[in-house]
Design an enzyme around this catalytic site. Sequence first.
Site, PDB file in Angstrom:
ATOM      1  N   LYS A  14      26.949 -12.155 -16.139  1.00 44.33           N
ATOM      2  CA  LYS A  14      28.173 -12.485 -16.906  1.00 44.33           C
ATOM      3  C   LYS A  14      28.517 -11.881 -18.106  1.00 44.33           C
ATOM      4  O   LYS A  14      29.804 -11.318 -18.402  1.00 44.33           O
ATOM      5  CB  LYS A  14      28.326 -14.113 -16.962  1.00 44.33           C
ATOM      6  N   ARG A  89      30.200 -25.404 -17.402  1.00 44.57           N
ATOM      7  CA  ARG A  89      28.657 -25.426 -16.703  1.00 44.57           C
ATOM      8  C   ARG A  89      28.519 -26.683 -16.219  1.00 44.57           C
ATOM      9  O   ARG A  89      27.632 -27.231 -15.296  1.00 44.57           O
ATOM     10  CB  ARG A  89      27.850 -25.310 -17.722  1.00 44.57           C
ATOM     11  N   ARG A 128      14.664  -8.061 -19.180  1.00 47.82           N
ATOM     12  CA  ARG A 128      15.407  -7.999 -20.472  1.00 47.82           C
ATOM     13  C   ARG A 128      14.521  -8.855 -21.393  1.00 47.82           C
ATOM     14  O   ARG A 128      14.755  -8.729 -22.540  1.00 47.82           O
ATOM     15  CB  ARG A 128      16.839  -9.061 -20.137  1.00 47.82           C
ATOM     16  N   ARG A 134      14.989 -13.562 -26.608  1.00 48.24           N
ATOM     17  CA  ARG A 134      15.351 -14.866 -26.336  1.00 48.24           C
ATOM     18  C   ARG A 134      14.074 -15.608 -25.730  1.00 48.24           C
ATOM     19  O   ARG A 134      13.496 -15.278 -24.707  1.00 48.24           O
ATOM     20  CB  ARG A 134      16.463 -14.933 -25.120  1.00 48.24           C
ATOM     21  N   ARG A 146      15.910 -22.945 -15.664  1.00 48.07           N
ATOM     22  CA  ARG A 146      17.403 -22.253 -16.031  1.00 48.07           C
ATOM     23  C   ARG A 146      18.000 -22.288 -14.698  1.00 48.07           C
ATOM     24  O   ARG A 146      19.214 -22.673 -14.265  1.00 48.07           O
ATOM     25  CB  ARG A 146      17.472 -21.300 -16.702  1.00 48.07           C
TER      26      ARG A 146
HETATM   27  P1  AP5 Z   1      23.560 -10.479 -18.334  1.00 47.29           P
HETATM   28  O1  AP5 Z   1      24.979  -9.906 -18.164  1.00 47.29           O
HETATM   29  O2  AP5 Z   1      22.766 -10.708 -19.571  1.00 47.29           O
HETATM   30  O3  AP5 Z   1      23.738 -11.900 -17.494  1.00 47.29           O
HETATM   31  P2  AP5 Z   1      24.124 -13.448 -17.651  1.00 47.29           P
HETATM   32  O4  AP5 Z   1      24.851 -13.842 -16.410  1.00 47.29           O
HETATM   33  O5  AP5 Z   1      25.014 -13.376 -18.894  1.00 47.29           O
HETATM   34  O6  AP5 Z   1      22.959 -14.120 -18.004  1.00 47.29           O
HETATM   35  P3  AP5 Z   1      22.530 -15.033 -19.004  1.00 47.29           P
HETATM   36  O7  AP5 Z   1      20.823 -14.892 -19.117  1.00 47.29           O
HETATM   37  O8  AP5 Z   1      23.222 -14.641 -20.355  1.00 47.29           O
HETATM   38  O9  AP5 Z   1      22.875 -16.213 -18.595  1.00 47.29           O
HETATM   39  P4  AP5 Z   1      22.768 -17.770 -18.954  1.00 47.29           P
HETATM   40  O10 AP5 Z   1      23.726 -18.637 -18.111  1.00 47.29           O
HETATM   41  O11 AP5 Z   1      21.234 -18.338 -18.470  1.00 47.29           O
HETATM   42  O12 AP5 Z   1      22.691 -17.627 -20.386  1.00 47.29           O
HETATM   43  P5  AP5 Z   1      23.833 -18.269 -21.438  1.00 47.29           P
HETATM   44  O13 AP5 Z   1      23.577 -17.388 -22.673  1.00 47.29           O
HETATM   45  O14 AP5 Z   1      24.952 -18.625 -20.797  1.00 47.29           O
HETATM   46  O15 AP5 Z   1      22.642  -9.625 -17.268  1.00 47.29           O
HETATM   47  C1  AP5 Z   1      21.481  -9.959 -17.207  1.00 47.29           C
HETATM   48  C2  AP5 Z   1      20.425  -8.641 -17.290  1.00 47.29           C
HETATM   49  O16 AP5 Z   1      20.752  -7.952 -16.059  1.00 47.29           O
HETATM   50  C3  AP5 Z   1      20.599  -7.965 -18.224  1.00 47.29           C
HETATM   51  O17 AP5 Z   1      19.454  -7.194 -18.757  1.00 47.29           O
HETATM   52  C4  AP5 Z   1      21.620  -6.720 -17.634  1.00 47.29           C
HETATM   53  O18 AP5 Z   1      21.486  -5.418 -18.232  1.00 47.29           O
HETATM   54  C5  AP5 Z   1      21.134  -6.753 -16.328  1.00 47.29           C
HETATM   55  N1  AP5 Z   1      22.262  -6.402 -15.348  1.00 47.29           N
HETATM   56  C6  AP5 Z   1      23.580  -6.835 -15.397  1.00 47.29           C
HETATM   57  N2  AP5 Z   1      24.278  -6.474 -14.381  1.00 47.29           N
HETATM   58  C7  AP5 Z   1      23.256  -5.641 -13.529  1.00 47.29           C
HETATM   59  C8  AP5 Z   1      23.664  -5.098 -12.386  1.00 47.29           C
HETATM   60  N3  AP5 Z   1      24.641  -4.955 -11.768  1.00 47.29           N
HETATM   61  N4  AP5 Z   1      22.465  -4.285 -11.952  1.00 47.29           N
HETATM   62  C9  AP5 Z   1      21.227  -4.358 -12.626  1.00 47.29           C
HETATM   63  N5  AP5 Z   1      21.124  -5.102 -13.657  1.00 47.29           N
HETATM   64  C10 AP5 Z   1      22.032  -6.015 -14.299  1.00 47.29           C
HETATM   65  O19 AP5 Z   1      23.034 -19.844 -21.867  1.00 47.29           O
HETATM   66  C11 AP5 Z   1      21.829 -19.885 -22.470  1.00 47.29           C
HETATM   67  C12 AP5 Z   1      21.572 -21.535 -22.705  1.00 47.29           C
HETATM   68  O20 AP5 Z   1      22.622 -21.859 -23.541  1.00 47.29           O
HETATM   69  C13 AP5 Z   1      21.643 -22.460 -21.512  1.00 47.29           C
HETATM   70  O21 AP5 Z   1      20.343 -22.475 -20.652  1.00 47.29           O
HETATM   71  C14 AP5 Z   1      22.023 -23.595 -22.249  1.00 47.29           C
HETATM   72  O22 AP5 Z   1      20.797 -24.220 -22.895  1.00 47.29           O
HETATM   73  C15 AP5 Z   1      22.927 -23.228 -23.220  1.00 47.29           C
HETATM   74  N6  AP5 Z   1      24.204 -23.199 -23.130  1.00 47.29           N
HETATM   75  C16 AP5 Z   1      25.246 -21.959 -22.912  1.00 47.29           C
HETATM   76  N7  AP5 Z   1      26.392 -22.687 -22.334  1.00 47.29           N
HETATM   77  C17 AP5 Z   1      26.425 -23.816 -22.169  1.00 47.29           C
HETATM   78  C18 AP5 Z   1      27.117 -24.836 -21.476  1.00 47.29           C
HETATM   79  N8  AP5 Z   1      28.605 -24.661 -21.330  1.00 47.29           N
HETATM   80  N9  AP5 Z   1      26.732 -26.074 -21.467  1.00 47.29           N
HETATM   81  C19 AP5 Z   1      25.668 -26.597 -21.613  1.00 47.29           C
HETATM   82  N10 AP5 Z   1      24.758 -25.607 -22.303  1.00 47.29           N
HETATM   83  C20 AP5 Z   1      24.995 -24.348 -22.753  1.00 47.29           C
HETATM   84 MG    MG Z   2      25.063 -14.078 -20.661  1.00 42.73          MG
END
Ligand code: AP5
Ligand code: MG
Length: 190
Positions: A14, A89, A128, A134, A146
């Site tokens: 994402k 979410r 990552r 993180r 997660r």
């Molecule tokens: P990346 O692009 O970072 O993936 P992502 O989908 O953004 O993954 P996240 O880990 O950020 O998702 P998340 O939903 O757990 O975290 P968030 O910050 O939202 O890619 C991942 C890796 O793969 C990278 O290393 C990238 O380089 C690689 N990659 C990408 N595309 C690729 C490809 N095509 N091929 C190969 N490699 C590739 O949330 C974190 C925490 O915050 C949650 O757990 C929760 O506690 C809180 N939180 C956030 N939002 C909310 C909400 N709305 N409600 C409640 N709690 C929330």
């Molecule tokens: Mg992300």
Amino acid sequence: MYNIVLFGPPGAGKGTQSEKLIEKYDLTHLSTGDLFRKHLGEGTALGELAKKYMNEGRLVPDEVVISMVEEKIAESKNTKGFIFDGFPRTTAQAQALDSMLERHDMSISGMIALDVPESVLKERIKERGKTSGRVDDQDEEKINTRISVYFQETLPVAAYYEKQGKFTKINGVGTIQGIFNDIAHVIDSY
Ligand code: AP5
Ligand code: MG
């Protein structure tokens, strides 16, 4: 104007795709995870509150997330639209987002969901985790939490948009550019 929900499990890509999309379409990137991490880094009260949930891989309570997003939308007056990344979410967050946008005379154009198998998600997150700093990327148990939180609490949000005829699923495995082209193709059809 485009308002896009970029959806998918942890590690689906994402954030990676959002960076490219905001450039191509001149949109505002609204990542709730990034916003919380910024608060955490700055040591704000909101950061402190979110920290214990994030570090365990659990969801921050809806009302906290919703008011943070509301503030961010109100701040972004002259935007050409938003990429919502990691939000909504829960179904409650999706309903709140619809009401917020309506108050600003906007609506969601569509949800684009990145489909990636669980084994690939785990590999990507672990890789990552070597450099991201993180806490939630660091061990198997947190990564598993997660992913299971995603299936239990977040996946119903896809059905919410599907009912509105606004849901498209994309294969999230492949080259970053190839996936980006597929997403852009969907956006250009809105
Ligand atoms: P990346 O692009 O970072 O993936 P992502 O989908 O953004 O993954 P996240 O880990 O950020 O998702 P998340 O939903 O757990 O975290 P968030 O910050 O939202 O890619 C991942 C890796 O793969 C990278 O290393 C990238 O380089 C690689 N990659 C990408 N595309 C690729 C490809 N095509 N091929 C190969 N490699 C590739 O949330 C974190 C925490 O915050 C949650 O757990 C929760 O506690 C809180 N939180 C956030 N939002 C909310 C909400 N709305 N409600 C409640 N709690 C929330
Ligand atoms: Mg992300």
